[in-house]
Structure formats: structure tokens, C-alpha cells
Design a protein around this motif. Structure first.
Motif, mmCIF file in Angstrom:
data_model
loop_
_atom_site.group_PDB
_atom_site.id
_atom_site.type_symbol
_atom_site.label_atom_id
_atom_site.label_comp_id
_atom_site.label_asym_id
_atom_site.label_seq_id
_atom_site.Cartn_x
_atom_site.Cartn_y
_atom_site.Cartn_z
ATOM 1 N N ALA A 1 1.104 7.125 -6.594
ATOM 2 C CA ALA A 1 -0.031 8.023 -6.857
ATOM 3 C C ALA A 1 0.345 9.466 -6.552
ATOM 4 C CB ALA A 1 -1.235 7.596 -6.018
ATOM 5 N N PHE A 2 1.097 9.686 -5.476
ATOM 6 C CA PHE A 2 1.520 11.051 -5.143
ATOM 7 C C PHE A 2 2.455 11.603 -6.209
ATOM 8 C CE2 PHE A 2 4.681 13.908 -3.282
ATOM 9 C CZ PHE A 2 3.844 14.947 -2.898
ATOM 10 N N VAL B 1 2.042 2.053 -3.494
ATOM 11 C CA VAL B 1 0.937 2.543 -4.334
ATOM 12 C C VAL B 1 0.648 4.007 -4.022
ATOM 13 C CG1 VAL B 1 -1.519 2.276 -4.830
ATOM 14 C CG2 VAL B 1 -0.069 0.258 -4.646
ATOM 15 N N VAL B 2 0.650 4.360 -2.733
ATOM 16 C CA VAL B 2 0.419 5.758 -2.333
ATOM 17 C C VAL B 2 1.539 6.647 -2.861
ATOM 18 C CG1 VAL B 2 0.302 7.291 -0.322
ATOM 19 C CG2 VAL B 2 -0.991 5.157 -0.344
ATOM 20 N N LEU B 3 2.779 6.194 -2.751
ATOM 21 C CA LEU B 3 3.913 6.978 -3.230
ATOM 22 C C LEU B 3 3.824 7.202 -4.747
ATOM 23 C CD1 LEU B 3 6.652 8.310 -2.567
ATOM 24 C CD2 LEU B 3 7.700 6.110 -3.142
ATOM 25 N N THR C 1 0.831 -1.207 0.000
ATOM 26 C CA THR C 1 0.000 0.000 0.000
ATOM 27 C C THR C 1 0.866 1.259 0.000
ATOM 28 O OG1 THR C 1 -1.648 -1.231 1.243
ATOM 29 C CG2 THR C 1 -1.899 1.146 1.200
ATOM 30 N N GLY C 2 1.962 1.216 0.712
ATOM 31 C CA GLY C 2 2.855 2.382 0.769
ATOM 32 C C GLY C 2 3.404 2.752 -0.593
#
Length: 80
Positions: free
Chosen positions: A49-50, A45-47, A42-43
Motif C-alpha cells: 500500500a505504501f 500489505v502495508v508495504l 499484514t506487513g
């Protein structure tokens, strides 16, 4: 007529051989669920996306004032 113990053993042996010939039942293998797990955490994926959306947001913040000043200049030409 009831089965004799000898007939019962023969029937069980025959049934066992027949199931071995048929192979495993598919119902037994499909009853187990496999959890599909993402290869990315998840980390990450968030990175990602950011990085993608954040870059887009910074680019829009840079372009919007230029576009706004362009439209204001056209409006001033038309009215003035």
C-alpha cells in the motif's frame, strides 16, 4: 410390548448399517468453522500500500506545482 435384548441388538446393528450406507452427515462437517487466513501478512500489505499510494502521492507533489503555474500563467494573460 418391550424389546428383548436380542431385538435391541438387531435394531442397533440395522441402524448402524443404514447410517454407514448414507455416509457422513453434512451437519457435522459444516458445524466446524474454518478460519480464512490471508496469504499475505499484514506487513507485506502495508508495504505494498505504501509503494502504490506513496508513489501516487510523490507524483502528485511533482505535478501540482506545474499545474498551478499553468493556471497562474493563464490567469495573468487574461487579466494583464
Amino acid at each position: 410390548m418391550a424389546q428383548t435384548p436380542r431385538q435391541r441388538r438387531a435394531n442397533e446393528k440395522f441402524a448402524k448399517n443404514e447410517t454407514a450406507k448414507q455416509g457422513k452427515r453434512q451437519a457435522a462437517t459444516t458445524s466446524q468453522k474454518q478460519n480464512a487466513k490471508s496469504p499475505l501478512s499484514t506487513g507485506w500489505v502495508v508495504l505494498l500500500a505504501f509503494i502504490i499510494c506513496g508513489g501516487l502521492a510523490f507524483e502528485l507533489l511533482r505535478i501540482v506545482p506545474e499545474i498551478w503555474s499553468f493556471f497562474v500563467a493563464i490567469f495573468n494573460r487574461l487579466t494583464g
